[in-house]
Motif scaffolding. Structure first.
Motif, short mmCIF file in Angstrom:
data_model
loop_
_atom_site.label_atom_id
_atom_site.label_comp_id
_atom_site.label_asym_id
_atom_site.label_seq_id
_atom_site.Cartn_x
_atom_site.Cartn_y
_atom_site.Cartn_z
N GLU A 99 -8.20 -5.25 -3.09
CA GLU A 99 -7.45 -6.16 -3.96
C GLU A 99 -7.59 -7.61 -3.47
OE1 GLU A 99 -5.64 -3.34 -2.78
OE2 GLU A 99 -6.04 -2.17 -4.59
N LYS B 136 -9.17 -5.21 2.37
CA LYS B 136 -8.44 -4.64 1.23
C LYS B 136 -9.13 -5.08 -0.06
CE LYS B 136 -3.99 -4.33 1.01
NZ LYS B 136 -2.57 -4.78 1.05
N ARG C 129 -11.01 -8.99 -4.27
CA ARG C 129 -11.24 -9.32 -5.69
C ARG C 129 -10.49 -10.58 -6.11
NH1 ARG C 129 -10.83 -3.15 -7.80
NH2 ARG C 129 -12.86 -2.47 -7.06
N LYS C 130 -9.48 -10.95 -5.34
CA LYS C 130 -8.83 -12.22 -5.64
C LYS C 130 -9.73 -13.38 -5.27
CE LYS C 130 -4.36 -10.16 -5.20
NZ LYS C 130 -3.39 -9.65 -4.23
N ASN D 32 -17.95 -7.38 -5.56
CA ASN D 32 -16.49 -7.27 -5.63
C ASN D 32 -16.06 -5.80 -5.65
OD1 ASN D 32 -17.27 -6.65 -8.23
ND2 ASN D 32 -15.64 -7.84 -9.21
N MET E 148 -14.65 -12.14 -11.63
CA MET E 148 -15.73 -11.53 -12.40
C MET E 148 -15.53 -11.77 -13.90
SD MET E 148 -17.34 -7.77 -12.05
CE MET E 148 -18.95 -7.45 -12.74
N ASN F 8 -8.70 -4.94 -12.74
CA ASN F 8 -9.17 -4.64 -11.38
C ASN F 8 -9.90 -5.82 -10.78
OD1 ASN F 8 -8.19 -2.06 -11.25
ND2 ASN F 8 -10.04 -1.12 -12.09
N ALA F 9 -10.73 -6.47 -11.59
CA ALA F 9 -11.55 -7.56 -11.08
C ALA F 9 -10.70 -8.75 -10.66
CB ALA F 9 -12.56 -7.99 -12.14
N LEU F 10 -9.46 -8.83 -11.17
CA LEU F 10 -8.58 -9.91 -10.76
C LEU F 10 -7.79 -9.55 -9.51
CD1 LEU F 10 -7.32 -11.07 -14.24
CD2 LEU F 10 -8.49 -12.49 -12.58
N GLY F 11 -8.07 -8.38 -8.97
CA GLY F 11 -7.40 -8.00 -7.75
C GLY F 11 -6.11 -7.23 -7.96
N ALA F 12 -5.92 -6.70 -9.17
CA ALA F 12 -4.72 -5.90 -9.41
C ALA F 12 -4.88 -4.55 -8.72
CB ALA F 12 -4.51 -5.70 -10.90
N SER F 13 -3.78 -4.05 -8.18
CA SER F 13 -3.83 -2.71 -7.60
C SER F 13 -3.85 -1.72 -8.76
CB SER F 13 -2.62 -2.47 -6.72
OG SER F 13 -1.46 -2.41 -7.53
N ASN G 43 0.82 -1.20 0.00
CA ASN G 43 0.00 0.00 0.00
C ASN G 43 0.86 1.26 0.00
OD1 ASN G 43 -2.55 0.94 -0.17
ND2 ASN G 43 -3.27 -0.30 1.56
#
Lengths: 291, 269, 276
Positions: free
Chosen positions: C106, C104, C109-110, C76, C114, B156-161, A2
């Motif tokens: 991120e 968090k 979303r892991k 999500n 989607m 984003n949906a894959l959790g990327a920052s 972060n």
């Protein structure tokens, strides 16, 4: 993780902040030196004097000769670029076949990528001798030739902005005009151009601002003689050419002569700044109109 | 009449260029490229000038590329739509239309005098960098805007920052467009004369620069120097140098146009 | 016609959760509790509560603009970046409020994959598309990545078709293949929930059929929520169906029941094609 993200954002923001610092720097530098200048010279004399001789023994600091030189070359340039540029814009938008347009537009852009010092050479070595064939008492340095060349240089500027403005006019308007039996020509000049007038105004103002700030063409071909005149055949000096002339020599820092280039610079900056903002203002109003 | 107007400017330019080539080609030779400047026109070359141009361009690229792309990313991806970003935007388009000679005065006041860099390559490169920064920022933003938002959503949906999405997806996808803008900006910088004269490039430089704090001259300034002399021989030198400068400028623009076309056809997903 | 419908605003959007939604007493995977969503002044979701059981397929149906996509994207937090987005209430996954400050995005979303309306592969190779989710998590073990890529492609029933061309550009695949690639991409990071936003609306019937079969297979391992405007599709694939209208949850229950014997007139009208 972060923290890394935060640092990256801050670094990027810093990059964007450089642009603000640039503006602050420009205004700061110009103001600091200009204030020093105006301590020595009254602002009234500066704005109304018709003699500019800061480098001579008998010093006069009236900017009007430089202003007249700048305006003269600027108006000649606009006189060339506006009719040609506007004709091109109308032609491209209303008449030209798509294929031809695709070839022509990048070719026009070439006019804008030629370095200005090269245009200066053209003005001095080609256009002036050529004009002398017709105007026998034309001086070797004059406002006419660099003005014309500058006009050629800003043709793509005027044409592309005007074309954007014409393209933004809703097609329904054109259809309506044709529907009433107008010819192409009538449609172009009676309907499209008036409808796009504010966008065309923007292109003219930006072209003006561009021409006023143009330096090398006039520094090379217009001369370095500040005289208060509107005669396009004699040597003159523009604001920009004066700055180049002083910078080319070795004028010590802190002297009034050194400060004159900043006083001249701030004059230039204020004028172009005002012109740019007028164009923003028109652009914003005009965009609202079609939304 | 439209056709005549449309091609008139181009035809005139073609005549101009033809004239310059006719005039300067005789002088253009290997010696002209590798010789140092001299009091005698026939012995003068453009070695120091184009070496100066190379130095200036390298440093201008190093400075303006990261700054411009960084600012472009910030404005497009991070800045919220508020008064502050509005102000930034107006400021940038204002900077884009500030006359280049004003940047010269900025460089003279800040880099040359205040920061005491003197008439150095570094001062010149910093000045040109600020001058072309708005162009790079604007084209970076255009290129980023052209990346479909579905790519951003998927990442984003894959959790990327945010930065991961920008670095792994947005920048690779927009790189062609960004590169085009940067090359166009640099080709503008390479022909700039006035701001460099103001920061002191119009000096007699007997040798090619060795480090970024050396004094320098560049091709367009050398051309100006020769044009403003009365002797015919120097004018011919100027014409020859113009051929070189125009060659470089056109090649750079050609590359940019080629990249743009290639990139645009790739961008149709 | 339309005004007649809008004039009959439902008195309450609260729908009690029937026990039959949870036949084997499985735990609730996803829960919405009194959720309101606003975009500036516009209220897109009006006080919706609903529970979704593990390893089930739930369909959100309703006319366009009813809020079904917005509602899906709450799970999500894909609405977070939209200007003016504001939410009240709670969304819980495995009994944890995902809008809690300690969560968090991120990480969330892991765990919640989607799939979008239009296939949106990255302009990279097929392999790199599937590997992307692992790479951004910092996985360095190439053998593991390769395993996951192949496994996910198999799971998405795509592997046999592209076995020999993993290095090919993903954009060169057909639309249906691209969408299955996008599903494989979501599977690679081992989520427990998969959200699908009209995943077949851009595809031809045959490709759509393959995706529907695939969704059915995936149910064994994942909790799936699917938004669709295709009523037959909802009837075919889902266990439970929620009908949304103008931001309200009109009816929610067993898919069979909803389609054969809806309780509300509005649901009846919609599924029989009288409006929407």
């Amino acid at each position: 993780m972060n923290i890394k993200e935060k640092i990256i954002e801050k670094v990027l923001a810093l990059c964007a902040l450089i642009t603000i610092l640039t503006t602050v720097g420009i205004i700061g530098v110009l103001l600091v030196e200009a204030v020093g200048f105006f301590r020595e010279v009254s602002i009234i004399d500066f704005l109304t004097g018709t003699e500019w001789t800061p480098l001579f023994a008998d010093k006069n600091y009236g900017i009007l000769p430089l202003v007249s030189g700048t305006l003269l070359t600027t108006f000649i340039a606009i006189g060339v670029a506006l009719p040609v540029g506007l004709t091109i814009a109308i032609y491209l938008n209303e008449y030209a076949p798509k294929r031809f347009k695709k070839v022509l537009k990048p070719l026009l852009e070439v006019l804008a990528v030629v370095p200005t010092v090269v245009y200066g050479f053209f003005a001095l070595m080609i256009v002036t001798p050529f004009l002398k064939l017709f105007i026998t008492d034309l001086s070797g340095f004059n406002a006419l030739s660099p003005g014309i060349v500058m006009g050629i240089m800003i043709i793509p500027f005027v044409s592309s902005l005007s074309e954007d403005a014409l393209a933004a006019v809703p097609d329904s308007l054109r259809q309506a005009s044709y529907g009433m039996g107008s010819t192409r020509f009538q449609t172009a000049f009676r309907v499209m151009v008036p409808a796009a007038s504010s966008g065309i105004m923007v292109s003219i103002i930006l072209a003006l601002s561009r021409a006023i700030g143009e330096t090398m063409i006039v520094a090379i071909a217009a001369g370095q003689t500040p005289v208060f005149t509107f005669d396009p055949t004699v040597p003159i000096e523009t604001i920009t050419a004066y700055i180049v002339k002083v910078s080319s020599g070795d004028v010590p820092q802190g002297t009034v002569a050194y400060q004159t280039i900043f006083a001249a610079g701030i004059t230039l900056f204020v004028v172009t700044f005002i012109l740019n903002n007028i164009s923003f203002w028109i652009k914003n109003r005009y965009q609202e109109k079609y939304e | 009449m439209g056709i005549i107007a449309s091609i008139s400017g181009i035809v005139v330019l073609a005549i101009f260029i033809g004239f310059v080539i006719y005039m300067g080609i005789q002088r253009l030779s290997w010696d002209f490229i590798v010789q140092l400047p001299s009091r005698f026109a026939e012995e003068s070359g453009i070695y120091t000038a184009w070496m100066g141009t190379v130095w200036i361009m390298v440093f201008t690229t190093l400075i303006s590329f990261p700054l411009g792309v960084g600012a472009g990313i910030y404005l497009e991806e991070y800045a919220r739509q508020n008064r502050w970003s509005m102000f930034l935007e107006i400021n940038i388009s204002n900077l884009a239309s500030v006359p280049s000679i004003i940047y010269g005065l900025l460089g003279l006041g800040v880099f040359v005098r205040m920061m005491q860099m003197g008439n150095s390559i570094l001062a010149g490169a910093l000045t040109l960098s600020l001058l072309i920064l708005p162009i790079i920022i604007v084209s970076t933003r255009e290129a980023i805007k052209a990346v479909p938002s579905s790519i951003r959503d998927a990442s984003n949906a894959l959790g990327a920052s945010k930065w991961q999405t920008i670095w792994h997806q947005i920048l690779p996808a927009s790189f062609g467009g960004i590169l085009t803008g940067v090359i166009l900006a640099l080709s503008r910088a390479i022909g700039e004369t006035a701001p460099l004269i103001v920061v002191g490039a119009l000096v007699y430089v007997p040798f090619a620069p060795q480090n970024p704090l050396d004094e320098f001259t560049v091709l367009p300034v050398q051309i100006y120097n020769w044009v403003s002399r009365p002797q015919e021989e120097f004018i011919i030198n100027a014409a020859a140098a113009i051929i070189v400068l125009l060659g470089i400028t056109f090649i750079m623009n050609g590359i940019a146009v080629y990249l743009r076309n290639k990139w645009q056809s790739k961008m149709e997903w | 016609m339309d005004s007649e419908i809008t004039s009959q605003q439902p008195k309450t959007s609260q729908v009690e959760t029937k026990p039959k939604l949870n036949p084997n007493n499985r735990s609730f995977k996803l829960q919405a509790k009194n959720v309101d969503v606003f975009y500036d002044d516009f209220q897109a979701i009006k006080d919706i509560s609903l529970d979704i059981v593990e390893n089930s397929i739930t369909a959100f149906i309703g006319p366009s603009g009813c809020g079904k996509s917005t509602f899906l994207r709450l799970f999500n937090r894909m609405n977070d970046n939209i200007d003016g987005f504001q939410m009240n209430g709670e969304i819980r996954i495995d009994n944890k409020n995902i809008y809690d400050e300690s969560i968090k995005v991120e990480e969330l979303r892991k765990r919640v994959g989607m799939v979008f309306q239009k296939p949106n592969p990255f302009p990279k190779s097929i392999y790199e598309n599937v590997a992307y989710g692992l790479r951004i998590q910092g996985v360095k073990d190439e053998d593991y990545i390769e395993n996951r890529v192949i496994e996910s492609l198999k799971q998405a029933t795509l592997y046999s078709e592209i076995e020999d061309s993993l290095d090919k550009q993903a954009l060169a695949l057909s639309g249906g293949q691209q969408q299955r690639l996008c599903i494989a991409r979501a599977l690679a990071v081992k989520p427990s929930v998969i959200l699908m936003d009209e995943p077949t609306s851009a595809l031809d019937p045959i490709s759509s059929g393959k995706i529907e079969d695939l969704i059915h297979e995936l149910k064994k391992e994942f909790t799936i929520v699917i938004v669709t405007h295709n009523m037959q599709q909802a009837a075919r694939v889902s266990d439970n169906t929620a009908f949304l209208y103008m931001g309200n949850l009109v009816e929610y229950g067993d898919t069979q029941k909803i389609f054969t014997n809806p309780k509300k007139d509005r649901t009846q009208n919609y599924i029989t094609g009288r409006f929407g």
